[in-house]
Design an enzyme around this catalytic site. Structure first.
Site, PDB file in Angstrom:
ATOM      1  CB  ALA A  47      -0.941  -0.006   1.203  1.00 47.96           C
ATOM      2  CG  ASP A  48       3.455   2.697   3.274  1.00 50.13           C
ATOM      3  OD1 ASP A  48       2.903   3.812   3.346  1.00 50.13           O
ATOM      4  OD2 ASP A  48       3.675   1.997   4.266  1.00 50.13           O
TER       5      ASP A  48
END
Length: 403
Positions: free
Chosen positions: A171-172
Protein backbone atom coordinates in the site's frame (compact mmCIF):
# COMPACT_ATOMS: atom_id res chain seq x y z
CA UNK A 1 24.36 18.98 -5.57
CA UNK A 2 22.63 22.22 -6.74
CA UNK A 3 22.40 22.33 -10.52
CA UNK A 4 22.80 18.56 -10.84
CA UNK A 5 23.15 17.98 -14.56
CA UNK A 6 21.79 14.49 -15.02
CA UNK A 7 18.43 12.88 -15.53
CA UNK A 8 15.09 13.95 -16.90
CA UNK A 9 14.39 16.05 -13.78
CA UNK A 10 17.60 18.10 -13.68
CA UNK A 11 16.77 21.59 -12.47
CA UNK A 12 13.66 20.56 -10.49
CA UNK A 13 13.78 21.48 -6.80
CA UNK A 14 11.62 19.57 -4.30
CA UNK A 15 10.84 20.42 -0.69
CA UNK A 16 10.09 17.00 0.81
CA UNK A 17 8.30 16.99 4.17
CA UNK A 18 7.33 13.31 3.97
CA UNK A 19 8.47 10.50 6.24
CA UNK A 20 8.45 6.71 6.61
CA UNK A 21 7.85 5.01 3.22
CA UNK A 22 5.07 6.30 0.93
CA UNK A 23 6.36 9.83 0.37
CA UNK A 24 10.08 9.06 0.59
CA UNK A 25 9.69 6.32 -2.05
CA UNK A 26 8.16 8.90 -4.39
CA UNK A 27 10.89 11.45 -3.75
CA UNK A 28 13.65 8.83 -3.93
CA UNK A 29 12.72 8.27 -7.56
CA UNK A 30 12.63 12.02 -8.20
CA UNK A 31 16.15 12.28 -6.76
CA UNK A 32 17.40 9.28 -8.75
CA UNK A 33 16.35 11.11 -11.93
CA UNK A 34 18.11 14.37 -11.18
CA UNK A 35 15.76 16.44 -9.03
CA UNK A 36 17.26 18.31 -6.10
CA UNK A 37 15.28 16.89 -3.18
CA UNK A 38 15.59 18.69 0.15
CA UNK A 39 14.36 16.39 2.91
CA UNK A 40 12.85 18.57 5.62
CA UNK A 41 12.68 16.75 8.95
CA UNK A 42 11.65 17.59 12.48
CA UNK A 43 14.37 17.81 15.16
CA UNK A 44 13.54 14.16 16.02
CA UNK A 45 13.99 13.03 12.42
CA UNK A 46 12.15 10.51 10.26
CA UNK A 47 11.14 7.49 12.37
CA UNK A 48 12.68 5.08 9.85
CA UNK A 49 16.10 6.41 10.85
CA UNK A 50 15.78 4.19 13.93
CA UNK A 51 14.70 0.96 12.23
CA UNK A 52 17.20 -1.91 12.23
CA UNK A 53 19.50 -2.93 10.63
CA UNK A 54 21.92 -0.02 11.12
CA UNK A 55 25.65 0.62 11.21
CA UNK A 56 25.30 4.06 12.81
CA UNK A 57 22.67 5.75 15.00
CA UNK A 58 19.93 7.40 12.97
CA UNK A 59 20.90 5.77 9.68
CA UNK A 60 18.93 2.55 9.42
CA UNK A 61 19.25 0.57 6.20
CA UNK A 62 15.70 1.28 4.98
CA UNK A 63 16.14 5.00 5.62
CA UNK A 64 19.60 4.99 3.99
CA UNK A 65 18.14 3.52 0.80
CA UNK A 66 14.79 5.37 0.66
CA UNK A 67 16.40 8.77 1.15
CA UNK A 68 19.44 8.38 -1.05
CA UNK A 69 20.31 11.32 -3.27
CA UNK A 70 18.55 13.83 -0.98
CA UNK A 71 19.84 16.77 1.07
CA UNK A 72 19.03 17.04 4.76
CA UNK A 73 17.42 20.05 6.46
CA UNK A 74 16.04 19.84 10.01
CA UNK A 75 13.57 22.53 11.10
CA UNK A 76 11.26 22.82 14.09
CA UNK A 77 8.24 23.97 12.10
CA UNK A 78 6.30 24.72 15.27
CA UNK A 79 8.51 27.80 15.56
CA UNK A 80 7.57 30.82 13.48
CA UNK A 81 11.19 31.38 12.46
CA UNK A 82 11.38 27.90 10.92
CA UNK A 83 8.09 28.39 9.06
CA UNK A 84 9.33 31.70 7.68
CA UNK A 85 12.57 30.06 6.55
CA UNK A 86 10.69 27.28 4.78
CA UNK A 87 8.46 29.80 3.01
CA UNK A 88 11.58 31.59 1.74
CA UNK A 89 12.89 28.31 0.35
CA UNK A 90 9.49 27.60 -1.22
CA UNK A 91 9.81 30.73 -3.34
CA UNK A 92 12.33 28.95 -5.59
CA UNK A 93 10.95 25.40 -5.32
CA UNK A 94 9.09 23.48 -8.01
CA UNK A 95 7.43 20.87 -5.78
CA UNK A 96 6.25 20.92 -2.17
CA UNK A 97 5.21 17.49 -0.88
CA UNK A 98 4.07 16.53 2.62
CA UNK A 99 2.44 13.56 4.36
CA UNK A 100 0.56 15.29 7.20
CA UNK A 101 -3.18 15.20 7.68
CA UNK A 102 -4.96 18.36 6.56
CA UNK A 103 -5.57 19.72 10.07
CA UNK A 104 -1.90 19.24 11.02
CA UNK A 105 -0.52 21.03 7.97
CA UNK A 106 -3.06 23.83 8.53
CA UNK A 107 -1.86 24.33 12.13
CA UNK A 108 1.66 24.84 10.78
CA UNK A 109 0.42 27.45 8.31
CA UNK A 110 1.80 25.49 5.36
CA UNK A 111 -1.31 24.72 3.30
CA UNK A 112 -1.44 25.07 -0.46
CA UNK A 113 -2.80 28.59 -0.06
CA UNK A 114 0.15 29.52 2.18
CA UNK A 115 2.75 28.12 -0.21
CA UNK A 116 1.05 29.36 -3.38
CA UNK A 117 0.98 32.87 -1.90
CA UNK A 118 4.78 33.00 -2.20
CA UNK A 119 5.05 30.78 -5.29
CA UNK A 120 1.93 30.40 -7.46
CA UNK A 121 3.82 28.08 -9.85
CA UNK A 122 4.37 25.46 -7.13
CA UNK A 123 3.18 21.87 -7.53
CA UNK A 124 1.85 21.12 -4.06
CA UNK A 125 1.26 17.45 -3.21
CA UNK A 126 -0.70 16.14 -0.22
CA UNK A 127 0.03 12.44 0.38
CA UNK A 128 -1.74 10.75 3.27
CA UNK A 129 -4.19 8.03 4.25
CA UNK A 130 -7.61 9.34 3.26
CA UNK A 131 -8.90 12.19 1.14
CA UNK A 132 -9.75 15.23 3.23
CA UNK A 133 -13.08 15.36 1.35
CA UNK A 134 -14.44 12.21 3.02
CA UNK A 135 -15.52 11.09 6.51
CA UNK A 136 -12.29 9.14 7.11
CA UNK A 137 -10.13 12.25 6.59
CA UNK A 138 -8.81 12.45 10.15
CA UNK A 139 -8.25 8.72 10.60
CA UNK A 140 -4.78 7.21 11.01
CA UNK A 141 -3.51 5.14 8.10
CA UNK A 142 -0.76 2.54 7.92
CA UNK A 143 0.07 -0.06 5.32
CA UNK A 144 -1.56 -2.87 7.30
CA UNK A 145 -4.79 -0.99 7.98
CA UNK A 146 -5.08 0.18 4.38
CA UNK A 147 -4.54 -3.38 3.11
CA UNK A 148 -7.37 -4.42 5.41
CA UNK A 149 -9.77 -1.64 4.45
CA UNK A 150 -9.13 -1.95 0.71
CA UNK A 151 -10.13 -5.63 0.59
CA UNK A 152 -6.62 -6.85 -0.09
CA UNK A 153 -6.20 -8.72 3.20
CA UNK A 154 -9.56 -10.48 2.71
CA UNK A 155 -8.61 -11.48 -0.83
CA UNK A 156 -5.40 -12.97 0.55
CA UNK A 157 -7.61 -14.82 3.01
CA UNK A 158 -9.44 -16.54 0.17
CA UNK A 159 -6.12 -18.06 -0.78
CA UNK A 160 -4.68 -18.73 2.66
CA UNK A 161 -7.74 -19.53 4.76
CA UNK A 162 -7.62 -16.37 6.89
CA UNK A 163 -7.09 -12.68 6.11
CA UNK A 164 -3.43 -11.92 5.59
CA UNK A 165 -1.16 -9.01 4.72
CA UNK A 166 1.23 -8.97 1.81
CA UNK A 167 4.81 -9.62 2.91
CA UNK A 168 5.88 -6.34 1.33
CA UNK A 169 4.48 -2.90 2.15
CA UNK A 170 2.43 -2.78 -1.01
CA UNK A 171 0.00 0.00 0.00
CA UNK A 172 2.82 2.41 0.84
CA UNK A 173 4.75 1.65 -2.34
CA UNK A 174 1.80 1.68 -4.75
CA UNK A 175 0.68 4.97 -3.20
CA UNK A 176 4.20 6.35 -3.52
CA UNK A 177 4.25 5.50 -7.21
CA UNK A 178 0.83 7.10 -7.60
CA UNK A 179 2.15 10.26 -5.96
CA UNK A 180 5.11 10.18 -8.33
CA UNK A 181 3.02 10.11 -11.49
CA UNK A 182 0.66 12.74 -10.07
CA UNK A 183 3.56 15.11 -9.41
CA UNK A 184 5.04 14.51 -12.85
CA UNK A 185 1.69 15.13 -14.58
CA UNK A 186 1.30 18.39 -12.65
CA UNK A 187 4.82 19.43 -13.68
CA UNK A 188 3.95 18.65 -17.30
CA UNK A 189 0.82 20.80 -17.03
CA UNK A 190 2.92 23.62 -15.58
CA UNK A 191 5.45 23.32 -18.39
CA UNK A 192 2.62 23.72 -20.91
CA UNK A 193 0.64 26.45 -19.17
CA UNK A 194 2.77 28.01 -16.45
CA UNK A 195 0.15 27.04 -13.86
CA UNK A 196 0.95 25.42 -10.57
CA UNK A 197 -1.67 23.39 -8.73
CA UNK A 198 -2.54 21.34 -5.67
CA UNK A 199 -2.84 17.57 -5.86
CA UNK A 200 -3.93 14.93 -3.36
CA UNK A 201 -2.95 11.26 -3.24
CA UNK A 202 -4.67 9.16 -0.58
CA UNK A 203 -3.62 5.60 0.28
CA UNK A 204 -7.16 4.28 0.73
CA UNK A 205 -8.42 5.54 -2.62
CA UNK A 206 -5.19 4.43 -4.30
CA UNK A 207 -5.50 0.89 -3.00
CA UNK A 208 -9.25 0.72 -3.72
CA UNK A 209 -8.38 1.54 -7.32
CA UNK A 210 -5.46 -0.90 -7.33
CA UNK A 211 -7.49 -3.80 -5.94
CA UNK A 212 -10.59 -3.18 -8.05
CA UNK A 213 -8.67 -2.84 -11.33
CA UNK A 214 -9.05 -6.60 -11.76
CA UNK A 215 -11.36 -7.54 -8.91
CA UNK A 216 -14.24 -5.24 -9.89
CA UNK A 217 -15.16 -8.08 -12.27
CA UNK A 218 -18.93 -8.66 -12.44
CA UNK A 219 -19.65 -5.76 -10.09
CA UNK A 220 -18.69 -3.42 -12.92
CA UNK A 221 -22.24 -3.83 -14.21
CA UNK A 222 -25.44 -2.46 -12.70
CA UNK A 223 -27.12 -4.64 -11.64
CA UNK A 224 -24.05 -6.74 -10.80
CA UNK A 225 -23.22 -9.89 -12.77
CA UNK A 226 -21.29 -11.31 -9.82
CA UNK A 227 -19.23 -10.37 -6.79
CA UNK A 228 -16.20 -8.07 -7.10
CA UNK A 229 -13.64 -10.87 -7.14
CA UNK A 230 -11.51 -12.15 -10.00
CA UNK A 231 -11.77 -15.84 -9.14
CA UNK A 232 -8.57 -16.98 -10.83
CA UNK A 233 -6.44 -14.48 -8.94
CA UNK A 234 -8.07 -15.27 -5.58
CA UNK A 235 -8.26 -19.06 -5.91
CA UNK A 236 -6.87 -20.89 -2.87
CA UNK A 237 -5.04 -23.17 -5.29
CA UNK A 238 -3.31 -20.28 -7.07
CA UNK A 239 0.12 -20.59 -5.55
CA UNK A 240 3.50 -22.05 -6.43
CA UNK A 241 3.21 -25.76 -7.09
CA UNK A 242 5.03 -28.32 -5.00
CA UNK A 243 7.35 -30.58 -6.97
CA UNK A 244 9.07 -33.76 -5.83
CA UNK A 245 12.00 -31.72 -4.46
CA UNK A 246 10.79 -28.12 -4.06
CA UNK A 247 8.52 -25.57 -5.70
CA UNK A 248 7.86 -24.11 -9.12
CA UNK A 249 5.74 -21.21 -10.39
CA UNK A 250 3.87 -21.98 -13.60
CA UNK A 251 1.08 -20.20 -15.43
CA UNK A 252 -0.89 -22.67 -17.52
CA UNK A 253 -3.39 -20.10 -18.67
CA UNK A 254 -4.20 -19.78 -22.37
CA UNK A 255 -5.61 -22.57 -24.51
CA UNK A 256 -2.18 -22.92 -26.10
CA UNK A 257 -0.57 -23.33 -22.67
CA UNK A 258 -3.21 -25.89 -21.68
CA UNK A 259 -2.71 -28.06 -24.75
CA UNK A 260 1.05 -27.95 -24.31
CA UNK A 261 0.73 -28.88 -20.65
CA UNK A 262 -1.43 -31.91 -21.43
CA UNK A 263 1.31 -33.11 -23.76
CA UNK A 264 4.23 -32.68 -21.35
CA UNK A 265 2.19 -33.98 -18.39
CA UNK A 266 0.96 -37.03 -20.24
CA UNK A 267 -2.71 -36.30 -19.58
CA UNK A 268 -4.46 -36.59 -22.98
CA UNK A 269 -7.74 -37.68 -21.36
CA UNK A 270 -8.19 -34.20 -19.88
CA UNK A 271 -8.50 -32.82 -23.40
CA UNK A 272 -11.80 -34.70 -23.77
CA UNK A 273 -13.37 -33.14 -20.66
CA UNK A 274 -15.68 -30.31 -21.83
CA UNK A 275 -15.16 -28.47 -18.55
CA UNK A 276 -11.53 -27.84 -19.56
CA UNK A 277 -12.04 -27.21 -23.27
CA UNK A 278 -11.40 -23.46 -23.38
CA UNK A 279 -10.07 -20.69 -21.16
CA UNK A 280 -13.65 -19.56 -20.52
CA UNK A 281 -14.66 -23.09 -19.49
CA UNK A 282 -11.63 -23.55 -17.24
CA UNK A 283 -12.26 -20.20 -15.55
CA UNK A 284 -15.57 -21.58 -14.26
CA UNK A 285 -13.84 -24.47 -12.50
CA UNK A 286 -10.52 -22.80 -11.81
CA UNK A 287 -10.04 -24.38 -8.38
CA UNK A 288 -10.27 -27.88 -9.85
CA UNK A 289 -7.93 -26.92 -12.68
CA UNK A 290 -5.30 -25.68 -10.22
CA UNK A 291 -5.79 -28.74 -8.01
CA UNK A 292 -5.25 -31.16 -10.91
CA UNK A 293 -2.15 -29.31 -12.06
CA UNK A 294 -0.82 -29.45 -8.50
CA UNK A 295 -1.40 -33.21 -8.27
CA UNK A 296 0.57 -33.66 -11.49
CA UNK A 297 3.53 -31.40 -10.74
CA UNK A 298 4.39 -33.13 -7.49
CA UNK A 299 5.43 -36.21 -9.51
CA UNK A 300 8.63 -34.67 -10.95
CA UNK A 301 11.49 -32.46 -9.79
CA UNK A 302 11.64 -28.70 -10.14
CA UNK A 303 14.45 -28.94 -12.70
CA UNK A 304 12.51 -31.47 -14.78
CA UNK A 305 9.42 -29.28 -14.88
CA UNK A 306 11.34 -26.10 -15.66
CA UNK A 307 13.04 -27.85 -18.55
CA UNK A 308 9.76 -29.31 -19.84
CA UNK A 309 7.94 -25.99 -19.54
CA UNK A 310 10.73 -24.15 -21.33
CA UNK A 311 10.54 -26.57 -24.26
CA UNK A 312 6.73 -26.30 -24.33
CA UNK A 313 6.81 -22.47 -24.07
CA UNK A 314 4.77 -22.47 -20.87
CA UNK A 315 5.57 -19.56 -18.52
CA UNK A 316 7.40 -20.93 -15.51
CA UNK A 317 10.02 -19.83 -12.99
CA UNK A 318 11.81 -21.02 -9.88
CA UNK A 319 10.54 -19.80 -6.50
CA UNK A 320 13.36 -17.59 -5.21
CA UNK A 321 14.08 -16.24 -1.78
CA UNK A 322 14.81 -12.50 -1.73
CA UNK A 323 18.47 -13.37 -1.11
CA UNK A 324 18.61 -14.88 -4.62
CA UNK A 325 18.06 -11.41 -6.08
CA UNK A 326 21.43 -10.33 -4.72
CA UNK A 327 23.19 -12.82 -7.01
CA UNK A 328 20.72 -13.06 -9.88
CA UNK A 329 22.63 -13.29 -13.19
CA UNK A 330 20.13 -11.16 -15.08
CA UNK A 331 20.21 -8.35 -12.51
CA UNK A 332 24.00 -8.57 -12.53
CA UNK A 333 24.12 -8.35 -16.33
CA UNK A 334 21.95 -5.22 -16.47
CA UNK A 335 23.88 -3.51 -13.67
CA UNK A 336 20.88 -3.38 -11.34
CA UNK A 337 22.81 -2.88 -8.10
CA UNK A 338 25.02 0.13 -7.42
CA UNK A 339 27.85 -0.42 -4.95
CA UNK A 340 29.09 2.69 -3.19
CA UNK A 341 31.66 3.56 -0.56
CA UNK A 342 29.93 5.61 2.14
CA UNK A 343 30.63 6.75 5.71
CA UNK A 344 28.99 3.47 6.76
CA UNK A 345 31.28 1.39 4.54
CA UNK A 346 30.32 -0.32 1.31
CA UNK A 347 26.61 -0.34 0.56
CA UNK A 348 24.71 -1.88 -2.32
CA UNK A 349 21.68 0.08 -3.50
CA UNK A 350 18.84 -1.59 -5.46
CA UNK A 351 18.74 -0.01 -8.87
CA UNK A 352 16.28 1.95 -10.98
CA UNK A 353 13.82 -0.14 -13.01
CA UNK A 354 13.45 2.40 -15.85
CA UNK A 355 16.19 2.89 -18.46
CA UNK A 356 16.54 6.06 -20.52
CA UNK A 357 18.67 6.40 -23.65
CA UNK A 358 19.13 10.18 -23.35
CA UNK A 359 18.42 11.13 -19.74
CA UNK A 360 19.55 8.22 -17.55
CA UNK A 361 19.09 8.43 -13.82
CA UNK A 362 21.88 8.06 -11.31
CA UNK A 363 22.24 6.98 -7.71
CA UNK A 364 24.37 9.64 -6.06
CA UNK A 365 24.94 10.13 -2.34
CA UNK A 366 23.38 7.99 0.39
CA UNK A 367 20.81 9.45 2.77
CA UNK A 368 21.98 12.43 4.81
CA UNK A 369 22.52 12.57 8.54
CA UNK A 370 19.83 14.62 10.30
CA UNK A 371 20.14 18.24 9.16
CA UNK A 372 23.44 17.56 7.41
CA UNK A 373 22.93 20.06 4.58
CA UNK A 374 21.01 22.71 6.49
CA UNK A 375 23.67 25.40 6.40
CA UNK A 376 24.39 24.94 2.69
CA UNK A 377 20.71 24.73 1.68
CA UNK A 378 19.86 27.94 3.51
CA UNK A 379 22.92 29.76 2.16
CA UNK A 380 21.93 28.81 -1.37
CA UNK A 381 18.43 30.09 -0.56
CA UNK A 382 19.82 33.55 0.18
CA UNK A 383 20.25 33.36 3.95
CA UNK A 384 23.25 35.11 5.43
CA UNK A 385 25.57 33.41 7.93
CA UNK A 386 24.12 35.65 10.63
CA UNK A 387 20.56 34.60 9.77
CA UNK A 388 21.52 30.92 9.79
CA UNK A 389 23.26 31.27 13.15
CA UNK A 390 20.21 33.06 14.56
CA UNK A 391 17.90 30.27 13.38
CA UNK A 392 20.16 27.73 15.05
CA UNK A 393 20.36 29.73 18.26
CA UNK A 394 16.56 29.98 18.43
CA UNK A 395 16.13 26.22 18.07
CA UNK A 396 14.31 26.59 14.75
CA UNK A 397 17.21 25.00 12.85
CA UNK A 398 18.98 21.79 13.85
CA UNK A 399 22.51 21.27 12.53
CA UNK A 400 25.06 18.51 13.14
CA UNK A 401 27.43 19.26 15.99
CA UNK A 402 30.35 20.07 13.68
CA UNK A 403 28.36 22.61 11.60
Amino acid sequence: MPGRGFGALAGIRVLDLTAVLMGPFCTQILADHGAEVIKVESPEGDTTRQLPVSRAPGLGAMFYNLNRGKRGLALDLKRSEARAALLRLAESADVFIHAMRSDAIARLGLTYADIAAVNPRIVYANVYGFSRRGPYAKGPAYDDTIQAMSGMAALQGRMLGAPSYSATLVADKVSGLTALYAVLMALLHRARTGEGQEIEVAMFETMANFVLTDHINGALFDPPEGEPVYSRAASPNRRPYRTSDGWVAALIYTDKHWRAFLDVAGQPAWAKDPRFATLKDRAKVIDEVYARIGETLVTRSTAEWLDAFARAEIPAAPVNETSALLRDPHLEAVGFFTAQETPLGTVRFPGMPAWFSRTPGQITNPAPALGADGRAVLAEGGFTEAEIDALRASGALVLPEAS
